[in-house]
Design a protein around this motif. Sequence first.
Motif, PDB file in Angstrom:
ATOM      1  N   GLY A  85       0.778  -1.230   0.000  1.00  0.00           N
ATOM      2  CA  GLY A  85       0.000   0.000   0.000  1.00  0.00           C
ATOM      3  C   GLY A  85       0.807   1.277   0.000  1.00  0.00           C
ATOM      4  N   VAL A  86       2.126   1.195   0.186  1.00  0.00           N
ATOM      5  CA  VAL A  86       2.932   2.417   0.281  1.00  0.00           C
ATOM      6  C   VAL A  86       3.037   3.123  -1.062  1.00  0.00           C
ATOM      7  CG1 VAL A  86       5.245   3.332   0.698  1.00  0.00           C
ATOM      8  CG2 VAL A  86       4.241   1.714   2.312  1.00  0.00           C
ATOM      9  N   ALA A  87       3.542   2.441  -2.084  1.00  0.00           N
ATOM     10  CA  ALA A  87       3.764   3.098  -3.371  1.00  0.00           C
ATOM     11  C   ALA A  87       2.451   3.524  -4.024  1.00  0.00           C
ATOM     12  CB  ALA A  87       4.548   2.175  -4.301  1.00  0.00           C
ATOM     13  N   THR A  88       1.430   2.646  -3.961  1.00  0.00           N
ATOM     14  CA  THR A  88       0.133   3.022  -4.539  1.00  0.00           C
ATOM     15  C   THR A  88      -0.482   4.181  -3.765  1.00  0.00           C
ATOM     16  OG1 THR A  88      -0.884   1.264  -3.227  1.00  0.00           O
ATOM     17  CG2 THR A  88      -0.389   0.768  -5.527  1.00  0.00           C
ATOM     18  N   GLY A  89      -0.267   4.197  -2.458  1.00  0.00           N
ATOM     19  CA  GLY A  89      -0.789   5.285  -1.639  1.00  0.00           C
ATOM     20  C   GLY A  89      -0.155   6.620  -1.971  1.00  0.00           C
ATOM     21  N   ILE A  90       1.140   6.586  -2.292  1.00  0.00           N
ATOM     22  CA  ILE A  90       1.841   7.826  -2.639  1.00  0.00           C
ATOM     23  C   ILE A  90       1.240   8.444  -3.892  1.00  0.00           C
ATOM     24  CG2 ILE A  90       4.039   8.734  -3.504  1.00  0.00           C
ATOM     25  CD1 ILE A  90       5.405   6.655  -1.622  1.00  0.00           C
ATOM     26  N   LEU A  91       1.066   7.645  -4.933  1.00  0.00           N
ATOM     27  CA  LEU A  91       0.526   8.191  -6.181  1.00  0.00           C
ATOM     28  C   LEU A  91      -0.939   8.587  -6.031  1.00  0.00           C
ATOM     29  CD1 LEU A  91       2.179   6.047  -8.989  1.00  0.00           C
ATOM     30  CD2 LEU A  91       2.901   8.203  -7.976  1.00  0.00           C
TER      31      LEU A  91
END
Length: 365
Positions: free
Chosen positions: A214-220
């Motif tokens: 969920g980190v990278a998708t959350g950033i975008l």
Amino acid sequence: MASSGINLENLTLPNGAVQELNQLIWLTVLGVDKLGSLITVVPNAKHGDKLGIIGRYGSIVHARVGCNPTYYNHLVAASEKTWDLSAFEIAEQSCFEDVEATCAYNSLHKGTDIADFTGTDYLNDYLQPLLEEGLTADLFKMAWFGDKDAVKASDGGTLSDECTDDDIATFTVMDGFFKRIEAVCAADPERLISIAANDEDTWDAQYNAIRVSGVATGILNQLITKAKIVLRDQADKVIYVTQALADAWEWDVVNNFKGSAANWTAVFDGVQYTTVNGVKIVAIPYWDNCIQTYGKRSGNGAYYKPFRALFTTVGNLMFGTPGTTLEGMAKFDVIFNKETRLNKVYGTDKGGTLLLQDDLVQYAA
């Protein structure tokens, strides 16, 4: 004497391998010649010139009152930006004695003219194209990562301690887009999304932290949803990301959200894009190359902000030049001095970056 040019010391004629320049294999490097399509090049720019920017009327409609209406003095907001162009130069010299005993010998003139590189294959097909390629690479290095105040990590800066004096000299020519973007975020913290993985102490830790579910998708997702509506409404809106963040985002989608791999389309060689929620996402490996080459943090192997994403518009990223094109900046004078027997190559120009509208910026780093 020490000369600029191709280091041919390990390619001398008796080595039994490389006898001619045309036997050399060009090293594969990141293509930078088309990176100008990711920004807006503004020709005929002059240092100190102003760019006037006008907004739009706000609420100007009132209920009709019939005779004797009230007349108002509504104003359209206006602002201005100033071009800050920096002068730079490339000055190199070469002596024939440094290449005479190498595989470049047959590409030189003979006899008294051997010292004169003008008109030779060595200059026209090798040395000058390499200089032009180096200038183009440095232009984009300065345009994105330039910082007039740049210093090494051990001195409190962001450049690797492994950087040479020449590296620092290049970075300090002009202030690039990232420095201007960080200034926008400092003035308006809502424009910044912090990426905790960038703060880890080693590259392995940074790599693992960005791959938590969920980190990278959350950033975008935050990058898009927290941006101002005026940005989200723009036709040429785009998200530029480091390849490292693009890889982590795709890993997150496939492994944690059971989605399919993104369909990436080539913008040009080495640069690809995909589309998420109607926004084009462009991965720029050149950013990663600069970060990994010049941005290693002191002593611990971690990199300075290897995960970055910029939501903006192509028209908002402006690079000014007094000429007409970026390609026109890669022009050199080649002079042979008959007294010193040295060949000198010189080029000079000016350039500078500018963010047209601060509210068309949303940044994650």
